[in-house]
Design a protein around this motif. Structure first.
Motif, PDB file in Angstrom:
ATOM      1  N   VAL A 143       0.850  -1.194   0.000  1.00 21.48           N
ATOM      2  CA  VAL A 143       0.000   0.000   0.000  1.00 21.48           C
ATOM      3  C   VAL A 143       0.887   1.246   0.000  1.00 21.48           C
ATOM      4  CG1 VAL A 143      -1.642   1.352   1.348  1.00 21.48           C
ATOM      5  CG2 VAL A 143      -1.937  -1.120   1.123  1.00 21.48           C
ATOM      6  N   THR A 144       0.677   2.092  -1.005  1.00 22.61           N
ATOM      7  CA  THR A 144       1.380   3.366  -1.088  1.00 22.61           C
ATOM      8  C   THR A 144       0.343   4.468  -1.279  1.00 22.61           C
ATOM      9  OG1 THR A 144       3.385   2.366  -2.020  1.00 22.61           O
ATOM     10  CG2 THR A 144       3.050   4.733  -2.367  1.00 22.61           C
ATOM     11  N   LEU A 145       0.322   5.411  -0.371  1.00 22.53           N
ATOM     12  CA  LEU A 145      -0.631   6.524  -0.489  1.00 22.53           C
ATOM     13  C   LEU A 145      -0.119   7.710   0.323  1.00 22.53           C
ATOM     14  CD1 LEU A 145      -2.509   6.720   2.351  1.00 22.53           C
ATOM     15  CD2 LEU A 145      -3.350   4.574   1.431  1.00 22.53           C
ATOM     16  N   HIS A 146      -0.691   8.877   0.033  1.00 20.09           N
ATOM     17  CA  HIS A 146      -0.289  10.110   0.704  1.00 20.09           C
ATOM     18  C   HIS A 146      -1.533  10.833   1.199  1.00 20.09           C
ATOM     19  CE1 HIS A 146       1.251  14.508   0.416  1.00 20.09           C
ATOM     20  NE2 HIS A 146       1.510  14.016   1.616  1.00 20.09           N
ATOM     21  N   CYS A 147      -1.567  11.110   2.519  1.00 25.77           N
ATOM     22  CA  CYS A 147      -2.644  11.903   3.113  1.00 25.77           C
ATOM     23  C   CYS A 147      -2.063  13.285   3.383  1.00 25.77           C
ATOM     24  CB  CYS A 147      -3.139  11.273   4.416  1.00 25.77           C
ATOM     25  SG  CYS A 147      -3.745   9.581   4.232  1.00 25.77           S
ATOM     26  N   PRO A 148      -2.378  14.278   2.569  1.00 28.07           N
ATOM     27  CA  PRO A 148      -1.731  15.590   2.709  1.00 28.07           C
ATOM     28  C   PRO A 148      -2.177  16.327   3.969  1.00 28.07           C
ATOM     29  CG  PRO A 148      -3.413  15.646   1.010  1.00 28.07           C
ATOM     30  CD  PRO A 148      -3.300  14.220   1.427  1.00 28.07           C
ATOM     31  N   ALA A 149      -1.326  17.205   4.434  1.00 27.70           N
ATOM     32  CA  ALA A 149      -1.620  18.000   5.633  1.00 27.70           C
ATOM     33  C   ALA A 149      -2.882  18.814   5.415  1.00 27.70           C
ATOM     34  CB  ALA A 149      -0.442  18.916   5.948  1.00 27.70           C
ATOM     35  N   GLY A 150      -3.721  18.866   6.456  1.00 26.62           N
ATOM     36  CA  GLY A 150      -4.938  19.658   6.424  1.00 26.62           C
ATOM     37  C   GLY A 150      -6.086  19.041   5.670  1.00 26.62           C
ATOM     38  N   ALA A 151      -5.940  17.827   5.179  1.00 28.74           N
ATOM     39  CA  ALA A 151      -6.967  17.220   4.336  1.00 28.74           C
ATOM     40  C   ALA A 151      -7.960  16.406   5.152  1.00 28.74           C
ATOM     41  CB  ALA A 151      -6.313  16.322   3.282  1.00 28.74           C
ATOM     42  N   VAL A 152      -9.165  16.270   4.590  1.00 31.02           N
ATOM     43  CA  VAL A 152     -10.157  15.328   5.078  1.00 31.02           C
ATOM     44  C   VAL A 152     -10.080  14.113   4.156  1.00 31.02           C
ATOM     45  CG1 VAL A 152     -12.594  14.872   5.504  1.00 31.02           C
ATOM     46  CG2 VAL A 152     -11.640  17.140   5.976  1.00 31.02           C
ATOM     47  N   VAL A 153      -9.661  12.972   4.715  1.00 36.55           N
ATOM     48  CA  VAL A 153      -9.412  11.774   3.920  1.00 36.55           C
ATOM     49  C   VAL A 153     -10.451  10.720   4.284  1.00 36.55           C
ATOM     50  CG1 VAL A 153      -7.750   9.973   3.345  1.00 36.55           C
ATOM     51  CG2 VAL A 153      -6.953  12.287   3.867  1.00 36.55           C
ATOM     52  N   ALA A 154     -11.102  10.160   3.284  1.00 40.91           N
ATOM     53  CA  ALA A 154     -12.084   9.098   3.512  1.00 40.91           C
ATOM     54  C   ALA A 154     -11.527   7.781   2.994  1.00 40.91           C
ATOM     55  CB  ALA A 154     -13.396   9.427   2.813  1.00 40.91           C
ATOM     56  N   ILE A 155     -11.724   6.733   3.764  1.00 38.94           N
ATOM     57  CA  ILE A 155     -11.287   5.393   3.364  1.00 38.94           C
ATOM     58  C   ILE A 155     -12.536   4.531   3.226  1.00 38.94           C
ATOM     59  CG2 ILE A 155      -9.876   3.400   3.983  1.00 38.94           C
ATOM     60  CD1 ILE A 155      -8.185   5.225   5.710  1.00 38.94           C
ATOM     61  N   VAL A 156     -12.730   3.969   2.033  1.00 39.86           N
ATOM     62  CA  VAL A 156     -13.933   3.175   1.773  1.00 39.86           C
ATOM     63  C   VAL A 156     -13.524   1.820   1.211  1.00 39.86           C
ATOM     64  CG1 VAL A 156     -15.358   5.203   1.400  1.00 39.86           C
ATOM     65  CG2 VAL A 156     -14.211   4.122  -0.545  1.00 39.86           C
ATOM     66  N   GLY A 157     -14.438   0.919   1.246  1.00 40.96           N
ATOM     67  CA  GLY A 157     -14.210  -0.420   0.731  1.00 40.96           C
ATOM     68  C   GLY A 157     -15.176  -1.383   1.377  1.00 40.96           C
ATOM     69  N   GLU A 158     -15.262  -2.572   0.824  1.00 46.06           N
ATOM     70  CA  GLU A 158     -16.175  -3.572   1.369  1.00 46.06           C
ATOM     71  C   GLU A 158     -15.640  -4.100   2.695  1.00 46.06           C
ATOM     72  OE1 GLU A 158     -16.676  -6.502  -1.641  1.00 46.06           O
ATOM     73  OE2 GLU A 158     -17.958  -5.242  -2.895  1.00 46.06           O
ATOM     74  N   ASN A 159     -16.495  -4.782   3.450  1.00 45.65           N
ATOM     75  CA  ASN A 159     -16.085  -5.361   4.721  1.00 45.65           C
ATOM     76  C   ASN A 159     -14.925  -6.326   4.522  1.00 45.65           C
ATOM     77  OD1 ASN A 159     -18.073  -3.986   6.124  1.00 45.65           O
ATOM     78  ND2 ASN A 159     -19.564  -5.640   5.966  1.00 45.65           N
ATOM     79  N   GLY A 160     -13.907  -6.202   5.392  1.00 51.48           N
ATOM     80  CA  GLY A 160     -12.750  -7.078   5.281  1.00 51.48           C
ATOM     81  C   GLY A 160     -11.710  -6.615   4.292  1.00 51.48           C
ATOM     82  N   ALA A 161     -11.902  -5.437   3.721  1.00 52.08           N
ATOM     83  CA  ALA A 161     -10.956  -4.951   2.710  1.00 52.08           C
ATOM     84  C   ALA A 161      -9.649  -4.476   3.333  1.00 52.08           C
ATOM     85  CB  ALA A 161     -11.590  -3.816   1.899  1.00 52.08           C
ATOM     86  N   GLY A 162      -9.678  -4.103   4.626  1.00 53.64           N
ATOM     87  CA  GLY A 162      -8.455  -3.648   5.287  1.00 53.64           C
ATOM     88  C   GLY A 162      -8.519  -2.215   5.767  1.00 53.64           C
ATOM     89  N   LYS A 163      -9.721  -1.616   5.780  1.00 48.67           N
ATOM     90  CA  LYS A 163      -9.851  -0.208   6.169  1.00 48.67           C
ATOM     91  C   LYS A 163      -9.437   0.004   7.630  1.00 48.67           C
ATOM     92  CE  LYS A 163     -14.276   0.036   5.342  1.00 48.67           C
ATOM     93  NZ  LYS A 163     -14.519  -1.397   5.075  1.00 48.67           N
ATOM     94  N   THR A 164     -10.024  -0.782   8.523  1.00 50.12           N
ATOM     95  CA  THR A 164      -9.721  -0.631   9.946  1.00 50.12           C
ATOM     96  C   THR A 164      -8.272  -1.007  10.235  1.00 50.12           C
ATOM     97  OG1 THR A 164     -12.013  -1.010  10.613  1.00 50.12           O
ATOM     98  CG2 THR A 164     -10.328  -1.430  12.268  1.00 50.12           C
TER      99      THR A 164
END
Length: 602
Positions: free
Chosen positions: A370-391
């Motif tokens: 997994v490679t991703l960037h959550c920029p400073a000051g942003a509102v970031v949403a993580i979505v996906g089906e159950n068991g996808a790895g969000k939590t």
């Protein structure tokens, strides 16, 4: 944090018995030096009068046979004095030991609690092998003081044995060989606990299952579903089967070890009879010496039995000492070698750099590359089906686990080099698997920031932020209401109300660097959740000077459309990332799932 295979192996290994016992003794001395030394000394002193009883019998026999009545009366007086001294010393020793046990038990309970609280990750709460060790330790920590008493008693019995053997050797050196024959029951008694412990650990998963089924059948929380589903009888049957499966290997092992132990005692018994015959018929020893041999020999058999029994008891507690030593080593293994200060504000943000993760004890990757960037000051949403790895992604960010591979960078600093306590002080929010703190409502919310737990204004502000004012208004005594129906004056609240209180707790901190909302409103309707998230997003965009990153995890796509960045996770991978409009225009997985949910709400 050390992540080498050697470190992981050391976390799994159980320490040796004797070093573990020594560490527990040092721990007792550290907390109660005077009481532990006094208890040990009294246990040894109390053993001497009893051990010398055979010698007083010899003197009595010599006096009677020689009609030396002053000597006989002296022997009787000393025997009475020894019995009285033994009685008095045992009473004093018991009182001192009880005082020591009361004080050291509190110290040991606190020690275990501190160790568990100091472990930065939660792997030990989810791995079955670790859970088995901790389950036994939790059951025995309240009685771990017994190991000290058992150790003192064992030393006292060994002292009795040493004095008795010295008396037998005084008659003839060959009688010292009785100790060799006494090793047979000693060896079997030392061997029995280890094989029985291994059998117990093989059955531990079944035992835990039996207890879990018993809790389901007898506690209030699952009571409604158990009755509606009519599964009470099945729970009883499955509990009995689980209990039998757990005890079956233990029973077989106990019968086998008991047979070997009986053989060991038979060997010693034959040697004792032979020793009496040797003294009386071969040595033609005086009657007083025969009486000494009989008294000392009978004492020896009793002392060997008591010693071996105490050794068995001690081995059981020594095993608990090993578990405590393992917990100490496990907690110590998480010491971060190089500490970087946690940033007070974000400039770049959070980066996941080729992060992969498999839960401890498993090999299946929950997150992969997994490679991703959550920029400073942003509102970031993580979505996906159950068991996808969000939590799981959120747990890694909160340092509940360490990545199996890759890095998490906080403004360029590897998260593994930031002290967990310092980093978590920068976090706030609520998790979907929140805990129900059955305290006063003020404390239930206030524990989110201990320094301001009693600050009424701060608690009310957190309640307002979470939209939980209606919950508090319905409580009989407002924030002073005791929660939980099992407590005096306590009230029960619904799951949704508990969730709002948990959400309030997450808003106790004023200016967190990262605000995590992991399905915190799953019990609420979609419209209410959307309104709450919109409020959080608006607050996050008000120009907070520390560059706070707000992370929303939700399965409702209509809610997350307000985010600056939407991350779609599927099959352990990040498959899409972008704004709502960009992802809809792309027509990928997000657009398809959004269309499905939108159609369901029409």
């Amino acid at each position: 944090m050390t992540s080498s295979s050697d470190a992981r192996g050391s976390r799994d290994a159980m320490p040796p018995v004797l070093p573990s016992m020594w560490r527990l003794c040092k721990l007792g001395y550290q907390h109660e030096p005077g009481l532990i030394l006094t208890s040990f000394a009294l246990a040894l002193i109390a053993a001497l009068p009893d051990a010398l009883l055979a010698w007083w019998f010899k003197l009595l026999g010599e006096g009677v046979l020689a009609r030396d009545w002053p000597r006989a009366r002296l022997a009787l007086f000393v025997m009475g004095l020894s019995a009285t001294a033994t009685w008095i010393l045992q009473i004093v020793s018991t009182r001192v030991q009880r005082r020591f046990r009361d004080k050291v038990t509190i110290a040991l309970e606190s020690h275990v609690a501190r160790l568990l609280a100091s472990i930065p990750t939660i792997a030990h709460q989810e791995r079955p092998d670790y859970l088995d060790r901790l389950s036994v330790l939790r059951n025995q920590v309240f009685f771990l003081d017994h190991m000290y008493m058992s150790l003192f008693t064992t030393c006292a019995w060994i002292l009795r044995l040493a004095v008795t053997v010295a008396l037998l050797v005084w008659i003839h050196p060959l009688l010292g060989l009785l100790v060799v024959f006494a090793l047979a029951p000693v060896v079997t008694s030392g061997w029995r606990p280890s094989v029985e412990r291994r059998a117990y650990e093989r059955g531990a998963p079944f035992t835990r299952l039996a207890r879990h089924l018993f809790d389901i059948a007898t506690t209030a929380a699952p009571g409604k579903e158990v009755r509606v589903a009519g599964i009470g009888d099945r729970l009883v049957d499955e509990r009995r089967q689980a209990w039998e499966a757990g005890n079956r290997p233990i029973r077989r092992t106990r019968w086998a070890s008991a047979a070997w132990h009986t053989l060991g005692w038979a060997i010693f018994g034959g040697a004792f009879v032979g020793a009496i015959v040797f003294v009386s018929l071969v040595l033609h020893a005086p009657a007083a010496d025969v009486l000494l041999a009989l008294a000392a020999g009978s004492q020896l058999s009793f002392y060997v039995g008591a010693t071996t029994g105490e050794v068995v008891f001690l081995r059981g507690w020594a095993d608990s000492a090993r578990r405590l030593a393992w917990l100490e080593d496990y907690a110590r293994s998480f010491v971060t070698p190089t500490i970087e200060p946690s940033p007070a504000r974000f400039v770049d943000g959070i980066r996941f750099d080729k992060v992969s993760f498999a839960y401890p004890g498993t090999h299946r990757l929950v997150l992969e590359d997994v490679t991703l960037h959550c920029p400073a000051g942003a509102v970031v949403a993580i979505v996906g089906e159950n068991g996808a790895g969000k939590t799981t992604l959120v747990k890694l960010l909160a340092k509940m686990y360490d990545p199996s591979a890759g890095r998490i960078l906080i403004d360029g600093i590897d998260l593994s080099r930031i002290a967990p306590v310092e980093w978590r002080a920068r976090l706030a929010g609520a998790f979907q698997d929140f805990f129900r703190f059955e305290l006063r409502a003020r404390q239930t919310v206030g524990v989110g920031d201990l320094l301001r737990m009693d600050d009424e204004r701060a608690v009310n502000l957190a309640v307002d932020r979470a939209g939980a004012a209606d919950v508090v208004a319905r409580l009989p005594s407002g924030l002073e209401t005791q929660l939980g129906p099992t407590w005096p004056g306590g009230v029960d609240v619904s799951f949704g109300q508990w969730q709002k209180l948990a959400l309030s707790r997450g808003f106790m901190r004023n200016a967190p660097l990262v605000l995590v909302l992991d399905e915190p409103t799953a019990a609420l309707d979609a419209e209410t959740e959307h309104a709450l998230f919109a409020r959080y997003a608006a607050a996050a965009r008000e120009g907070i000077p520390n560059g706070r990153i707000t992370i929303l995890v939700s399965h409702r796509f209509s809610t997350v459309r307000i985010a600056d960045l939407i991350i779609v996770i599927d099959g352990a991978h990040v498959v899409e990332a972008g704004t709502h409009d960009a992802l809809i225009e792309r027509g990928g997985q997000y657009a398809q799932l959004y269309a499905i949910q939108a159609a369901a709400y029409r």
